[in-house]
Enzyme design. Sequence first.
Site, short mmCIF file in Angstrom:
data_model
loop_
_atom_site.label_atom_id
_atom_site.label_comp_id
_atom_site.label_asym_id
_atom_site.label_seq_id
_atom_site.Cartn_x
_atom_site.Cartn_y
_atom_site.Cartn_z
N ARG A 226 0.85 -1.20 0.00
CA ARG A 226 0.00 0.00 0.00
C ARG A 226 0.88 1.24 0.00
O ARG A 226 0.62 2.21 -0.71
CB ARG A 226 -0.93 0.00 1.23
N PHE A 242 -11.31 -5.80 -5.53
CA PHE A 242 -11.22 -6.60 -4.30
C PHE A 242 -10.66 -5.70 -3.18
O PHE A 242 -9.66 -6.02 -2.53
CB PHE A 242 -10.32 -7.84 -4.46
N ASP A 264 -15.90 -4.28 -4.30
CA ASP A 264 -15.90 -5.49 -3.46
C ASP A 264 -17.33 -6.02 -3.39
O ASP A 264 -18.28 -5.24 -3.46
CB ASP A 264 -15.38 -5.19 -2.05
N ALA A 294 -16.37 -8.61 -8.86
CA ALA A 294 -15.20 -8.05 -9.53
C ALA A 294 -15.07 -8.55 -10.97
O ALA A 294 -14.74 -7.77 -11.87
CB ALA A 294 -13.94 -8.43 -8.76
N ASP A 314 -6.32 -7.21 -5.97
CA ASP A 314 -5.79 -8.02 -4.85
C ASP A 314 -6.85 -9.03 -4.41
O ASP A 314 -7.50 -8.86 -3.38
CB ASP A 314 -5.42 -7.07 -3.70
N CYS A 354 -2.28 -14.27 -3.08
CA CYS A 354 -1.92 -14.74 -1.73
C CYS A 354 -2.14 -16.24 -1.63
O CYS A 354 -2.31 -16.79 -0.56
CB CYS A 354 -2.71 -13.98 -0.67
N1 SAH Z 1 -6.77 -5.37 -0.86
C1 SAH Z 1 -7.43 -5.53 0.41
C2 SAH Z 1 -7.61 -6.97 0.77
C3 SAH Z 1 -8.42 -7.80 -0.21
S1 SAH Z 1 -9.06 -9.30 0.45
C4 SAH Z 1 -6.68 -4.73 1.48
O1 SAH Z 1 -5.59 -4.19 1.20
O2 SAH Z 1 -7.19 -4.63 2.60
C5 SAH Z 1 -10.11 -9.88 -0.80
C6 SAH Z 1 -11.46 -9.21 -0.90
O3 SAH Z 1 -12.10 -9.73 -2.05
C7 SAH Z 1 -12.43 -9.45 0.24
O4 SAH Z 1 -12.81 -8.22 0.79
C8 SAH Z 1 -13.65 -10.14 -0.38
O5 SAH Z 1 -14.89 -9.65 0.13
C9 SAH Z 1 -13.52 -9.74 -1.82
N2 SAH Z 1 -14.12 -10.62 -2.83
C10 SAH Z 1 -14.09 -11.98 -2.87
N3 SAH Z 1 -14.66 -12.42 -4.02
C11 SAH Z 1 -15.05 -11.32 -4.71
C12 SAH Z 1 -15.68 -11.12 -5.97
N4 SAH Z 1 -16.01 -12.15 -6.78
N5 SAH Z 1 -15.89 -9.85 -6.38
C13 SAH Z 1 -15.52 -8.80 -5.61
N6 SAH Z 1 -14.95 -8.94 -4.40
C14 SAH Z 1 -14.70 -10.18 -3.96
#
Ligand code: SAH
Length: 410
Positions: A226, A242, A264, A294, A314, A354
Site C-alpha cells: 500500500r 477486491f 468489493d 469483480a 488483490d 496470496c
Molecule cells: N486489498 C485488500 C484486501 C483484499 S481481500 C486490502 O488491502 O485490505 C479480498 C477481498 O475480495 C475481500 O474483501 C472479499 O470480500 C472480496 N471478494 C471476494 N470475491 C469477490 C468477488 N467475486 N468480487 C468482488 N470482491 C470479492
Amino acid sequence: MDANDARDYNSHMSLLRSQSTRATLRLARDLTRSVKRGHPWVFADALRDLPSAEPGTPALLLDNSRGRPIAVGFYDPSSGVAFRACRVDEPLRLNNDWAEAQLQRAWELRQRLFDATTTGYRLFNGEGDGLPGLVCDRYSDVAVIKLDGPAASAFWDIDEIAQWLVKHVGVTAVMERRKQRGREGRWLIGPPREQPIEFCEHGMKFTSDVVHGQKTGFFLDQRENRRAMRQLCRGASVLNVFSYTGGFSIAAGVGGAKRVMSIDTAEPAIAAANAHWRLNGLPDEAHVGAVVDAFEFLDGARLKRRKWDVVIIDPPAFAPSEASVTRAISAYRKLAFNGAAVTGLGGLLALASCSSHINEATFLEACEEGISEAHRRATLLAIHSQPADHPTPLAMPEFRYLKFALMRVE
Ligand code: SAH
C-alpha cells in the site's frame, strides 16, 4: 526431571500448558538436515510410527539412523503435519524460559520495525518467529491471537500469553479469533471493546473490526505494498478491485490520486472503505465504492473500454489447496487480461496473489499470458512479498505466500 525443569514447574506463570516432553518420535527418513536447517515441519509419513497421544503433546524427535535427539516440539497424531519443531539447538528442552525468550525476540523485532506512525502490525508470525502455530496481530492497544489448529491450542497457554502481552507489549485488551468460520472470537482480557478499533498505518488512519472482520480484521500483509502504491498515484485515476475496507484506495487518495474507485462484493467492506476515506480527510466526491462482483465489473468495464491510470487487483486466495491450482491459474490469467484491458497506455497494473500453492514463476506466467491475450505488453517494475512483520524461515519457501507484481502496461 532435572533442576531446571523443576524450577519451571514451580514458577507460577507458564506460557506452555505442559513443560515435560511426553512423546518420543523417530524419523523414518533422513530429514535431520532439513529440520536442523530450520524447516520446522515433519509430516506424518516421515515418522516411523505415530504413537497415540493428545494433539499438542510436547515431543522429542529422534533421527532415523542412531536415534539421536535432534529437536523438541509438539506432536499432533491427527494432522498431516505431525510434528512442529520448536527448538533444534541444545538444550533440547521446552520450558517457560524458552517460550518467553521467543516472545521477547519477536516483540523486539517489531519495536525496531515500527514507530508511532504504524500501530497495526503482526506481533507473532508463527513458525517465522520460532513460535509454531501462534499468530498475533496488534491494533493499537488491542491484540488478536490466532492459534493454528488443535495442537497449537493445546500446546500454548493462551491465557498466560494474553497476560504477557498486557505486561510487556502494553495492550489493554486481548481477543482470540478462531480459524473456523462462523465462530466468534472470545475476549481473553476485556472488557469487550466496541468495534471497530482505530489504528495507524504509515500515518494513515484505519479501523479493524477484530470480532467480525476477515482475518483479524485487516490485511496487514499488504502494508508495504500500500505504501509503494501511495507513492505512485499522484494525479491518477485509480481502480482498486477486491478492495475490502479500502486499504489501497486510501493509500492512493493520500498519495494524491484525483479519483479512486473501490470494488468489493462485501457490503460492510465498502461501507468501511467509505468511512476510512472520510477518516483520512479525503474529499467525498473523489471516491466511489461499489458493491459488485469483480469479474462482472471488469468484463463490463473492458467492453465499455473504460480506462484507469492505476489498477490494483488483490483477490482472495484462489488456491488454498493443491487441488485448486489449475482453476486458480485461469482466474489470475483472467484478472490480468481484464486488468490490462482497463489500464491506460503506460499506466500501472498491480496484481497480487496470496495463494500459497502458486509460486512466483507460475503467477508471473499467468500475468504474462493474460496481458498478452489482451493484446498488451507489460514491463515488471517490482515484485514484492510479505513485509518484515510477517517473517518466514528461510528454509520454508511454502510460507512465502504473497506475490505482488507491479507492472507498467504498454
Ligand atoms: N486489498 C485488500 C484486501 C483484499 S481481500 C486490502 O488491502 O485490505 C479480498 C477481498 O475480495 C475481500 O474483501 C472479499 O470480500 C472480496 N471478494 C471476494 N470475491 C469477490 C468477488 N467475486 N468480487 C468482488 N470482491 C470479492
